[in-house]
Design an enzyme around this catalytic site. Structure first.
Site, PDB file in Angstrom:
ATOM      1  N   SER A   1     -10.561  -0.596   4.431  1.00 27.17           N
ATOM      2  CA  SER A   1      -9.668  -0.719   5.592  1.00 27.17           C
ATOM      3  C   SER A   1      -9.017   0.626   5.899  1.00 27.17           C
ATOM      4  O   SER A   1      -8.437   1.254   5.013  1.00 27.17           O
ATOM      5  CB  SER A   1      -8.588  -1.760   5.311  1.00 27.17           C
ATOM      6  OG  SER A   1      -9.183  -3.037   5.240  1.00 27.17           O
TER       7      SER A   1
ATOM      8  N   GLU B   1      -4.017   3.636   6.372  1.00 29.01           N
ATOM      9  CA  GLU B   1      -3.890   3.395   4.931  1.00 29.01           C
ATOM     10  C   GLU B   1      -4.576   4.548   4.184  1.00 29.01           C
ATOM     11  O   GLU B   1      -4.134   4.980   3.129  1.00 29.01           O
ATOM     12  CB  GLU B   1      -4.570   2.059   4.580  1.00 29.01           C
ATOM     13  CG  GLU B   1      -4.600   1.768   3.100  1.00 29.01           C
ATOM     14  CD  GLU B   1      -5.349   0.484   2.773  1.00 29.01           C
ATOM     15  OE1 GLU B   1      -5.212  -0.520   3.511  1.00 29.01           O
ATOM     16  OE2 GLU B   1      -6.075   0.472   1.760  1.00 29.01           O
TER      17      GLU B   1
ATOM     18  N   ARG C   1       0.836  -1.223   0.000  1.00 24.55           N
ATOM     19  CA  ARG C   1       0.000   0.000   0.000  1.00 24.55           C
ATOM     20  C   ARG C   1       0.867   1.269   0.000  1.00 24.55           C
ATOM     21  O   ARG C   1       0.496   2.283   0.615  1.00 24.55           O
ATOM     22  CB  ARG C   1      -0.944   0.025   1.206  1.00 24.55           C
ATOM     23  CG  ARG C   1      -1.862  -1.150   1.304  1.00 24.55           C
ATOM     24  CD  ARG C   1      -2.909  -1.192   0.191  1.00 24.55           C
ATOM     25  NE  ARG C   1      -3.699  -2.395   0.336  1.00 24.55           N
ATOM     26  CZ  ARG C   1      -3.370  -3.570  -0.219  1.00 24.55           C
ATOM     27  NH1 ARG C   1      -2.301  -3.686  -1.007  1.00 24.55           N
ATOM     28  NH2 ARG C   1      -4.115  -4.637  -0.022  1.00 24.55           N
TER      29      ARG C   1
HETATM   30  C1  LIG Z   1     -15.712  -0.710   0.525  1.00 23.83           C
HETATM   31  C2  LIG Z   1     -14.246  -0.507   0.194  1.00 23.83           C
HETATM   32  C3  LIG Z   1     -13.423  -1.602   0.029  1.00 23.83           C
HETATM   33  C4  LIG Z   1     -12.069  -1.430  -0.295  1.00 23.83           C
HETATM   34  N1  LIG Z   1     -11.281  -2.528  -0.449  1.00 23.83           N
HETATM   35  C5  LIG Z   1      -9.993  -2.369  -0.802  1.00 23.83           C
HETATM   36  C6  LIG Z   1      -9.154  -3.522  -1.013  1.00 23.83           C
HETATM   37  O1  LIG Z   1      -9.574  -4.674  -0.929  1.00 23.83           O
HETATM   38  N2  LIG Z   1      -7.859  -3.302  -1.314  1.00 23.83           N
HETATM   39  C7  LIG Z   1      -7.331  -2.053  -1.433  1.00 23.83           C
HETATM   40  O2  LIG Z   1      -6.145  -1.921  -1.742  1.00 23.83           O
HETATM   41  N3  LIG Z   1      -8.097  -0.958  -1.246  1.00 23.83           N
HETATM   42  C8  LIG Z   1      -9.398  -1.079  -0.930  1.00 23.83           C
HETATM   43  N4  LIG Z   1     -10.171   0.028  -0.727  1.00 23.83           N
HETATM   44  C9  LIG Z   1      -9.542   1.364  -0.785  1.00 23.83           C
HETATM   45  C10 LIG Z   1      -9.559   2.052  -2.156  1.00 23.83           C
HETATM   46  O3  LIG Z   1     -10.626   1.569  -2.974  1.00 23.83           O
HETATM   47  C11 LIG Z   1      -8.222   1.888  -2.902  1.00 23.83           C
HETATM   48  O4  LIG Z   1      -7.155   2.439  -2.167  1.00 23.83           O
HETATM   49  C12 LIG Z   1      -8.259   2.537  -4.290  1.00 23.83           C
HETATM   50  O5  LIG Z   1      -7.083   2.205  -4.975  1.00 23.83           O
HETATM   51  C13 LIG Z   1      -8.377   4.063  -4.245  1.00 23.83           C
HETATM   52  O6  LIG Z   1      -8.662   4.516  -5.551  1.00 23.83           O
HETATM   53  P1  LIG Z   1      -9.425   5.889  -5.789  1.00 23.83           P
HETATM   54  O7  LIG Z   1      -9.493   6.124  -7.231  1.00 23.83           O
HETATM   55  O8  LIG Z   1     -10.707   5.907  -5.059  1.00 23.83           O
HETATM   56  O9  LIG Z   1      -8.389   6.880  -5.099  1.00 23.83           O
HETATM   57  P2  LIG Z   1      -8.713   8.171  -4.241  1.00 23.83           P
HETATM   58  O10 LIG Z   1      -9.370   7.790  -2.964  1.00 23.83           O
HETATM   59  O11 LIG Z   1      -9.396   9.167  -5.098  1.00 23.83           O
HETATM   60  O12 LIG Z   1      -7.225   8.663  -3.912  1.00 23.83           O
HETATM   61  C14 LIG Z   1      -6.407   7.870  -3.041  1.00 23.83           C
HETATM   62  C15 LIG Z   1      -4.981   8.432  -3.080  1.00 23.83           C
HETATM   63  O13 LIG Z   1      -4.454   8.258  -4.398  1.00 23.83           O
HETATM   64  C16 LIG Z   1      -4.084   9.533  -4.950  1.00 23.83           C
HETATM   65  N5  LIG Z   1      -4.404   9.492  -6.386  1.00 23.83           N
HETATM   66  C17 LIG Z   1      -5.615   9.261  -6.952  1.00 23.83           C
HETATM   67  N6  LIG Z   1      -5.499   9.296  -8.299  1.00 23.83           N
HETATM   68  C18 LIG Z   1      -4.188   9.571  -8.568  1.00 23.83           C
HETATM   69  C19 LIG Z   1      -3.448   9.747  -9.776  1.00 23.83           C
HETATM   70  N7  LIG Z   1      -4.018   9.654 -10.963  1.00 23.83           N
HETATM   71  N8  LIG Z   1      -2.127  10.004  -9.670  1.00 23.83           N
HETATM   72  C20 LIG Z   1      -1.536  10.113  -8.484  1.00 23.83           C
HETATM   73  N9  LIG Z   1      -2.180   9.969  -7.293  1.00 23.83           N
HETATM   74  C21 LIG Z   1      -3.501   9.700  -7.350  1.00 23.83           C
HETATM   75  C22 LIG Z   1      -4.931  10.549  -4.207  1.00 23.83           C
HETATM   76  O14 LIG Z   1      -4.371  11.851  -4.261  1.00 23.83           O
HETATM   77  C23 LIG Z   1      -4.925   9.954  -2.801  1.00 23.83           C
HETATM   78  O15 LIG Z   1      -3.721  10.226  -2.134  1.00 23.83           O
HETATM   79  C24 LIG Z   1     -11.532  -0.116  -0.427  1.00 23.83           C
HETATM   80  C25 LIG Z   1     -12.373   1.004  -0.270  1.00 23.83           C
HETATM   81  C26 LIG Z   1     -13.720   0.816   0.022  1.00 23.83           C
HETATM   82  C27 LIG Z   1     -14.609   2.018   0.148  1.00 23.83           C
END
Ligand SMILES: Cc1cc2nc3c(=O)[nH]c(=O)nc-3n(C[C@H](O)[C@H](O)[C@H](O)COP(=O)(O)OP(=O)(O)OC[C@H]3O[C@@H](n4cnc5c(N)ncnc54)[C@H](O)[C@@H]3O)c2cc1C
Length: 302
Positions: free
Chosen positions: A224, A294, A176
């Site tokens: 998480s 995280e 992560r």
């Molecule tokens: C119900 C639920 C279940 C989940 N299960 C998992 C799981 O099993 N495993 C897991 O790893 N995660 C899980 N997550 C967390 C999340 O979905 C992941 O971390 C996902 O990768 C975040 O993507 P996002 O587009 O929503 O990022 P965001 O929440 O929009 O951003 C997260 C971070 O990434 C940065 N970011 C976003 N886009 C970019 C880009 N293009 N370039 C550079 N930085 C960027 C943002 O600035 C921020 O720091 C879960 C979340 C929820 C709500």
């Protein structure tokens, strides 16, 4: 230093398309948080580059995909939010086993499309409710799969709007955690999977069904909250410290999965952050282990 939001000058071509004072509660899966001073959804990569080129160098940037791992404090974000979801959405097959995807593509779409293309080992993306950009930034993983194990190369963009293609060797990749060049952000990637002619959507459905048994899916959360410490499970530590159900305002530690914090509807970001700090302090006192968030916490307190 950034100027007051109204004073950030924008050329005519962007002045009507860049929104001001946009509540980030609408763009995060916790459904809470303050306003972003500036909020921009690019039309495509060229538009994004033009926006970055004209932006004053001191304006802080926050890149957001689906906001599924993001807590924006109640005082909001003094800078420009760049939304990739709904913007950088190209997904295409590149070769027998590799694909091209832009940063705004939802991970679930990658999982489904790979099944249709007869590609295996991408099913884990179905469990990540974010975009590829967020998955690259977080090295998101589920069910034993992890984003960066599949990266052939990534495309990044810098503040001057110049794109660069970089191999994984230029990044420090951990659990992560991804550290790359300063002031560069993901706009796309080439990913490699396995040929799996028998791939079937049922495999994804089964995995999602199993997840529903153990996680509060459908409630407002960020998944998480803490990373698992080496050899341990954050959820087990939180549960055995007696924290399930612990509440601050309208936020509580999930009774179903102790590493989830739920917004029951009216939680402020400050409630969630206070609960995060309380869980950390309690687990440290009970188990002597320091839990690391995280989720990414950004912005100003109210
Ligand atoms: C119900 C639920 C279940 C989940 N299960 C998992 C799981 O099993 N495993 C897991 O790893 N995660 C899980 N997550 C967390 C999340 O979905 C992941 O971390 C996902 O990768 C975040 O993507 P996002 O587009 O929503 O990022 P965001 O929440 O929009 O951003 C997260 C971070 O990434 C940065 N970011 C976003 N886009 C970019 C880009 N293009 N370039 C550079 N930085 C960027 C943002 O600035 C921020 O720091 C879960 C979340 C929820 C709500």
């Amino acid at each position: 230093m950034i100027k007051a939001p109204d004073a950030v000058p924008l050329p005519a071509e962007f002045s009507t398309r860049v929104l001001r004072d946009v509540p980030m509660a609408k763009h995060t899966s916790w459904h809470t948080g303050g306003c972003a001073d500036l909020y921009f959804v690019p039309r495509d990569l060229r538009d994004l580059a033009a926006f970055l080129r004209q932006l004053a160098p001191g304006v802080p940037l926050l890149w957001v995909g689906l906001g599924s791992n993001l807590l924006v404090r109640d005082g909001g974000f003094r800078g420009a939010v760049i939304m990739t979801h709904g913007a950088l959405g190209r997904l295409a097959r590149r070769s027998a086993t590799s694909i091209d995807a832009q940063a705004g593509v939802a991970c679930a779409r990658i999982a489904r499309q790979c099944v249709q293309w007869g590609l295996g080992a991408a099913e884990f993306f179905a469990g990540i409710p974010g975009t590829l950009g967020g998955a690259l930034a977080m090295n998101a993983g589920a069910w034993g799969g992890e984003t960066w194990r599949h990266v052939v190369e990534v495309d990044v963009i810098d503040r001057r709007g110049t794109t660069h293609t970089r191999p994984p060797g230029e990044f420090r990749i951990g659990y992560r955690s991804v550290i790359g060049h300063d002031d560069e952000w993901f706009v796309g990637a080439r990913l490699r999977f396995e040929a799996a002619p028998g791939a079937h959507a049922d495999a994804i459905r089964d995995l999602l069904e199993r997840r529903k048994q153990s996680q509060p899916i459908g409630e407002w959360s960020c998944g998480s909250v803490f990373t698992n410490p080496p050899g341990e499970h954050a959820a087990r530590l939180i549960d055995s410290a007696g924290l399930k159900g612990c509440r601050r305002g309208d936020a509580s530690v999930s009774a179903k999965h102790a590493n989830f914090i739920i917004n029951h509807g009216g939680a402020r970001a400050a409630d969630i952050e206070a609960l995060i700090r309380h869980v950390q302090a309690t687990v440290a006192a009970v188990h002597g282990i320091s839990l690391q968030p995280e989720v990414r916490i950004v912005g100003e307190p109210a």
